[in-house]
Scaffold this motif. Structure first.
Motif, PDB file in Angstrom:
ATOM      1  N   THR A 182       0.797  -1.041  -0.017  1.00 20.94           N
ATOM      2  CA  THR A 182       0.065  -0.032   0.133  1.00 20.94           C
ATOM      3  C   THR A 182       0.939   1.104  -0.169  1.00 20.94           C
ATOM      4  OG1 THR A 182      -1.952  -1.103   1.304  1.00 20.94           O
ATOM      5  CG2 THR A 182      -1.757   1.295   1.253  1.00 20.94           C
ATOM      6  N   ILE A 183       0.482   2.126  -0.869  1.00 23.60           N
ATOM      7  CA  ILE A 183       1.176   3.398  -0.995  1.00 23.60           C
ATOM      8  C   ILE A 183       0.239   4.441  -0.801  1.00 23.60           C
ATOM      9  CG2 ILE A 183       2.393   4.981  -2.312  1.00 23.60           C
ATOM     10  CD1 ILE A 183       4.118   3.144  -3.410  1.00 23.60           C
ATOM     11  N   SER A 184       0.300   5.350   0.090  1.00 22.72           N
ATOM     12  CA  SER A 184      -0.537   6.591   0.322  1.00 22.72           C
ATOM     13  C   SER A 184       0.397   7.767   0.133  1.00 22.72           C
ATOM     14  CB  SER A 184      -1.322   6.523   1.867  1.00 22.72           C
ATOM     15  OG  SER A 184      -2.065   7.639   1.899  1.00 22.72           O
ATOM     16  N   PRO A 185       0.501   8.401  -1.078  1.00 21.73           N
ATOM     17  CA  PRO A 185       1.513   8.964  -1.554  1.00 21.73           C
ATOM     18  C   PRO A 185       1.668  10.533  -0.893  1.00 21.73           C
ATOM     19  CG  PRO A 185       0.109   9.026  -2.957  1.00 21.73           C
ATOM     20  CD  PRO A 185      -0.448   8.152  -2.216  1.00 21.73           C
ATOM     21  N   CYS A 186       0.529  11.224  -0.359  1.00 26.26           N
ATOM     22  CA  CYS A 186       0.517  12.580   0.037  1.00 26.26           C
ATOM     23  C   CYS A 186       0.016  12.691   1.429  1.00 26.26           C
ATOM     24  CB  CYS A 186      -0.698  13.114  -0.769  1.00 26.26           C
ATOM     25  SG  CYS A 186      -0.277  13.089  -2.615  1.00 26.26           S
ATOM     26  N   SER A 187       0.731  13.821   2.007  1.00 26.02           N
ATOM     27  CA  SER A 187       0.423  14.044   3.409  1.00 26.02           C
ATOM     28  C   SER A 187      -0.733  15.177   3.309  1.00 26.02           C
ATOM     29  CB  SER A 187       1.875  14.976   4.003  1.00 26.02           C
ATOM     30  OG  SER A 187       1.551  15.185   5.512  1.00 26.02           O
ATOM     31  N   LEU A 217       0.062  -3.495  -6.250  1.00 29.19           N
ATOM     32  CA  LEU A 217      -0.014  -1.995  -5.405  1.00 29.19           C
ATOM     33  C   LEU A 217      -1.456  -1.826  -5.290  1.00 29.19           C
ATOM     34  CD1 LEU A 217       1.341   0.580  -4.717  1.00 29.19           C
ATOM     35  CD2 LEU A 217       1.019   1.202  -7.274  1.00 29.19           C
ATOM     36  N   VAL A 218      -1.585  -1.385  -3.952  1.00 27.58           N
ATOM     37  CA  VAL A 218      -2.833  -0.554  -3.878  1.00 27.58           C
ATOM     38  C   VAL A 218      -2.742   0.817  -3.105  1.00 27.58           C
ATOM     39  CG1 VAL A 218      -4.975  -0.507  -2.039  1.00 27.58           C
ATOM     40  CG2 VAL A 218      -4.143  -2.802  -2.913  1.00 27.58           C
ATOM     41  N   LEU A 219      -3.136   1.578  -4.162  1.00 36.78           N
ATOM     42  CA  LEU A 219      -3.007   3.151  -3.841  1.00 36.78           C
ATOM     43  C   LEU A 219      -4.172   3.598  -2.817  1.00 36.78           C
ATOM     44  CD1 LEU A 219      -2.210   4.243  -7.159  1.00 36.78           C
ATOM     45  CD2 LEU A 219      -0.465   4.409  -5.479  1.00 36.78           C
ATOM     46  N   THR A 220      -3.872   4.554  -1.646  1.00 36.29           N
ATOM     47  CA  THR A 220      -4.911   5.162  -1.111  1.00 36.29           C
ATOM     48  C   THR A 220      -4.650   6.509  -0.939  1.00 36.29           C
ATOM     49  OG1 THR A 220      -3.739   4.314   0.992  1.00 36.29           O
ATOM     50  CG2 THR A 220      -5.136   2.890   0.337  1.00 36.29           C
ATOM     51  N   LEU A 255      -8.393   1.804   6.973  1.00 39.15           N
ATOM     52  CA  LEU A 255      -8.011   0.860   8.274  1.00 39.15           C
ATOM     53  C   LEU A 255      -8.246  -0.710   7.726  1.00 39.15           C
ATOM     54  CD1 LEU A 255      -6.583   1.198  11.012  1.00 39.15           C
ATOM     55  CD2 LEU A 255      -8.899   0.742  11.901  1.00 39.15           C
ATOM     56  N   ALA A 256      -9.185  -0.869   6.987  1.00 43.46           N
ATOM     57  CA  ALA A 256      -9.461  -2.380   6.621  1.00 43.46           C
ATOM     58  C   ALA A 256      -8.400  -2.795   5.596  1.00 43.46           C
ATOM     59  CB  ALA A 256     -10.832  -2.395   6.182  1.00 43.46           C
ATOM     60  N   VAL A 257      -8.046  -1.737   4.760  1.00 39.11           N
ATOM     61  CA  VAL A 257      -7.095  -1.978   3.647  1.00 39.11           C
ATOM     62  C   VAL A 257      -5.750  -2.403   4.241  1.00 39.11           C
ATOM     63  CG1 VAL A 257      -5.767  -0.996   1.691  1.00 39.11           C
ATOM     64  CG2 VAL A 257      -8.300  -0.734   1.958  1.00 39.11           C
ATOM     65  N   LEU A 258      -5.568  -1.258   5.216  1.00 39.36           N
ATOM     66  CA  LEU A 258      -4.115  -1.488   5.766  1.00 39.36           C
ATOM     67  C   LEU A 258      -3.856  -2.778   6.749  1.00 39.36           C
ATOM     68  CD1 LEU A 258      -3.880   2.278   7.090  1.00 39.36           C
ATOM     69  CD2 LEU A 258      -2.634   1.411   5.031  1.00 39.36           C
ATOM     70  N   GLN A 259      -4.741  -3.175   7.233  1.00 35.89           N
ATOM     71  CA  GLN A 259      -4.655  -4.480   8.249  1.00 35.89           C
ATOM     72  C   GLN A 259      -4.402  -5.638   7.199  1.00 35.89           C
ATOM     73  OE1 GLN A 259      -7.764  -4.752  10.940  1.00 35.89           O
ATOM     74  NE2 GLN A 259      -7.068  -3.009  12.228  1.00 35.89           N
ATOM     75  N   ARG A 260      -4.696  -5.452   5.859  1.00 35.75           N
ATOM     76  CA  ARG A 260      -4.342  -6.733   4.955  1.00 35.75           C
ATOM     77  C   ARG A 260      -3.255  -6.700   4.082  1.00 35.75           C
ATOM     78  NH1 ARG A 260      -9.607  -6.396   5.839  1.00 35.75           N
ATOM     79  NH2 ARG A 260     -11.179  -8.093   5.597  1.00 35.75           N
ATOM     80  N   ALA A 261      -2.426  -5.213   4.319  1.00 40.13           N
ATOM     81  CA  ALA A 261      -1.381  -5.002   3.330  1.00 40.13           C
ATOM     82  C   ALA A 261      -0.332  -5.856   3.857  1.00 40.13           C
ATOM     83  CB  ALA A 261      -1.128  -3.477   3.325  1.00 40.13           C
ATOM     84  N   SER A 262       0.826  -6.214   3.031  1.00 38.35           N
ATOM     85  CA  SER A 262       2.029  -6.699   3.435  1.00 38.35           C
ATOM     86  C   SER A 262       3.088  -5.755   3.774  1.00 38.35           C
ATOM     87  CB  SER A 262       2.630  -7.563   2.097  1.00 38.35           C
ATOM     88  OG  SER A 262       1.856  -8.783   1.958  1.00 38.35           O
ATOM     89  N   ALA A 263       2.907  -4.462   3.218  1.00 41.47           N
ATOM     90  CA  ALA A 263       3.834  -3.354   3.659  1.00 41.47           C
ATOM     91  C   ALA A 263       3.307  -2.175   3.146  1.00 41.47           C
ATOM     92  CB  ALA A 263       5.040  -3.492   3.040  1.00 41.47           C
ATOM     93  N   PHE A 264       3.595  -0.831   3.669  1.00 40.75           N
ATOM     94  CA  PHE A 264       3.142   0.374   3.624  1.00 40.75           C
ATOM     95  C   PHE A 264       4.495   1.241   3.168  1.00 40.75           C
ATOM     96  CE2 PHE A 264       2.232   4.701   4.839  1.00 40.75           C
ATOM     97  CZ  PHE A 264       1.171   5.016   4.307  1.00 40.75           C
ATOM     98  N   VAL A 265       4.316   2.038   2.359  1.00 42.77           N
ATOM     99  CA  VAL A 265       5.194   3.213   2.070  1.00 42.77           C
ATOM    100  C   VAL A 265       4.542   4.381   1.858  1.00 42.77           C
ATOM    101  CG1 VAL A 265       6.859   4.072   0.459  1.00 42.77           C
ATOM    102  CG2 VAL A 265       6.869   1.808   0.901  1.00 42.77           C
ATOM    103  N   GLY A 266       5.148   5.565   2.582  1.00 41.10           N
ATOM    104  CA  GLY A 266       4.479   6.991   2.572  1.00 41.10           C
ATOM    105  C   GLY A 266       5.065   7.777   3.413  1.00 41.10           C
ATOM    106  N   PRO A 267       4.878   9.191   3.171  1.00 43.02           N
ATOM    107  CA  PRO A 267       5.325  10.282   4.159  1.00 43.02           C
ATOM    108  C   PRO A 267       4.450  10.308   5.526  1.00 43.02           C
ATOM    109  CG  PRO A 267       3.631  11.118   2.684  1.00 43.02           C
ATOM    110  CD  PRO A 267       3.763   9.711   2.299  1.00 43.02           C
TER     111      PRO A 267
END
Length: 364
Positions: A182-187, A217-220, A255-267
């Motif tokens: 999961t990538i949430s690219p923006c602050s 990839l899942v974008l949020t 939150l439901a997405v994040l709990q299923r992710a293998s990893a997260f990248v973001g600012p």
């Protein structure tokens, strides 16, 4: 004198209105109170947006403050909500003029606030006692100092954020069938808040995660024009399978997405701290803020940290010489972080957690 933890208070009120990341740091404090002072009634005065995420924590009474009421409407409303009530303890955990004025509506025998280095905007005028201990610590450690000031030395470093059935249903059938990053690219959009990396660099990380670890990839993100621009650009620049959920989930759905992710990248952002709270391997991107103060608490070893370099370039000073929490205001500062930095941290996080898509597939 500090309260004897063998005689816990009957009632505690926590005042922390915002933001999502900071409120996520309050949750382990709440869990510690629930575990070690189980007979103590807990009330949390919280912002409206933050309530949508944390308002279903069990064992906590929430009182919501809506920014839309304006300060001159919110203070009398809170006073009415708390009419005829008095707390044994107020933990005044937000040093802002708005929170200070709202605190006048909360009656408490003991009012604990920040110490002199952290008590901004005159907060010390609204409290009886201050927390103690090192000031140059992570925000979460600073919140635990409130419990220490109240006489409770224990720490329960647990979040256990509930995900209701409707949030699960919101994302059911929309996520990849394979492990995903999961990538949430923006602050958040604020003046001179330069925390966003480039779309092309995010796309390169997504490509690396797909080619080397088999991660889709899942974008949020939220419904802003900037986040839509980022999502479209990242999608166009990677061959990884992409599920674009930008602007398409509620906060609980996120939150439901994040709990299923293998990893997260973001600012440095709310989603990053929610991923941390969900137990996901988190690679934080930090150049304009200090991760030792606001990084993903359980994942500090995996931060791509170029804050020292960016600070030195802007001010000519090392981290140790500047005010704790000093921001870098250079719009180009995030360029100090390279794709190789993030790929290396991602490798380490996945290896340590055993979360790689390829290793998961090999073990199935």
């Amino acid at each position: 004198m500090p309260r004897d933890p063998s005689t816990p208070p009957d009632s505690v009120c926590l005042l922390r209105l915002s933001a999502i990341g900071d409120c996520s740091h309050v949750v382990p404090v709440v869990q510690t109170l629930r575990q070690h002072w189980p007979e103590t009634a807990i009330t949390w005065v919280i912002g409206k947006t933050e309530y949508r995420l944390f308002g279903d924590l069990p064992g906590v009474e929430f009182i919501v403050v809506d920014k839309g009421d304006g300060l001159f409407g919110a203070v009398p409303k809170l006073r009415r909500d708390l009419a005829d009530r008095r707390f044994d303890l107020l933990l005044h955990m937000q040093a802002s003029w708005r929170a200070n004025l709202l605190s006048t509506a909360i009656r408490a025998d003991t009012r604990i606030g920040f110490d002199r280095p952290r008590a901004r905007n005159g907060q010390r005028w609204f409290t009886h006692r201050a927390i103690a201990g090192p000031a140059r610590v992570h925000v979460l450690d600073g919140f635990f100092q409130f419990l220490e000031a109240a006489g409770l030395q224990a720490r329960t470093l647990r979040w256990d954020l509930p995900v209701p059935a409707e949030a699960e249903a919101e994302v059911a059938g929309r996520l990849p069938d394979q492990p995903f990053l999961t990538i949430s690219p923006c602050s958040s959009i604020r003046a001179r808040n330069y925390r966003n990396w480039s779309a092309s660099q995010y796309a390169a990380v997504a490509e690396y995660a797909y080619q080397e670890h088999g991660l889709a990839l899942v974008l949020t993100g939220g419904p802003t024009a900037l986040e839509r621009e980022y999502a479209d650009a990242i999608t166009a620049l990677t061959s990884a399978p992409v599920v674009d959920l930008v602007g398409a989930t509620s906060l609980k759905g996120l939150l439901a997405v994040l709990q299923r992710a293998s990893a997260f990248v973001g600012p440095d952002s709310g989603p990053l701290h929610l991923a941390n709270a969900s137990g996901v391997p988190v690679v934080g991107l930090y150049a304009t803020s200090n991760p030792q103060r606001t990084g993903p608490y359980l994942n500090l070893d995996y931060v791509a940290n170029r804050y020292p370099e960016a600070l030195k370039a802007e001010l000519g000073q090392p981290v140790e010489a500047v005010r704790w929490g000093r921001r870098v205001r250079d719009p180009e500062a995030m360029d100090w972080i390279t794709v190789a930095d993030v790929a290396a941290r991602l490798d380490a996080a996945l290896a340590d957690r055993g979360a790689s898509g390829r290793s998961a597939a090999a073990g199935s």
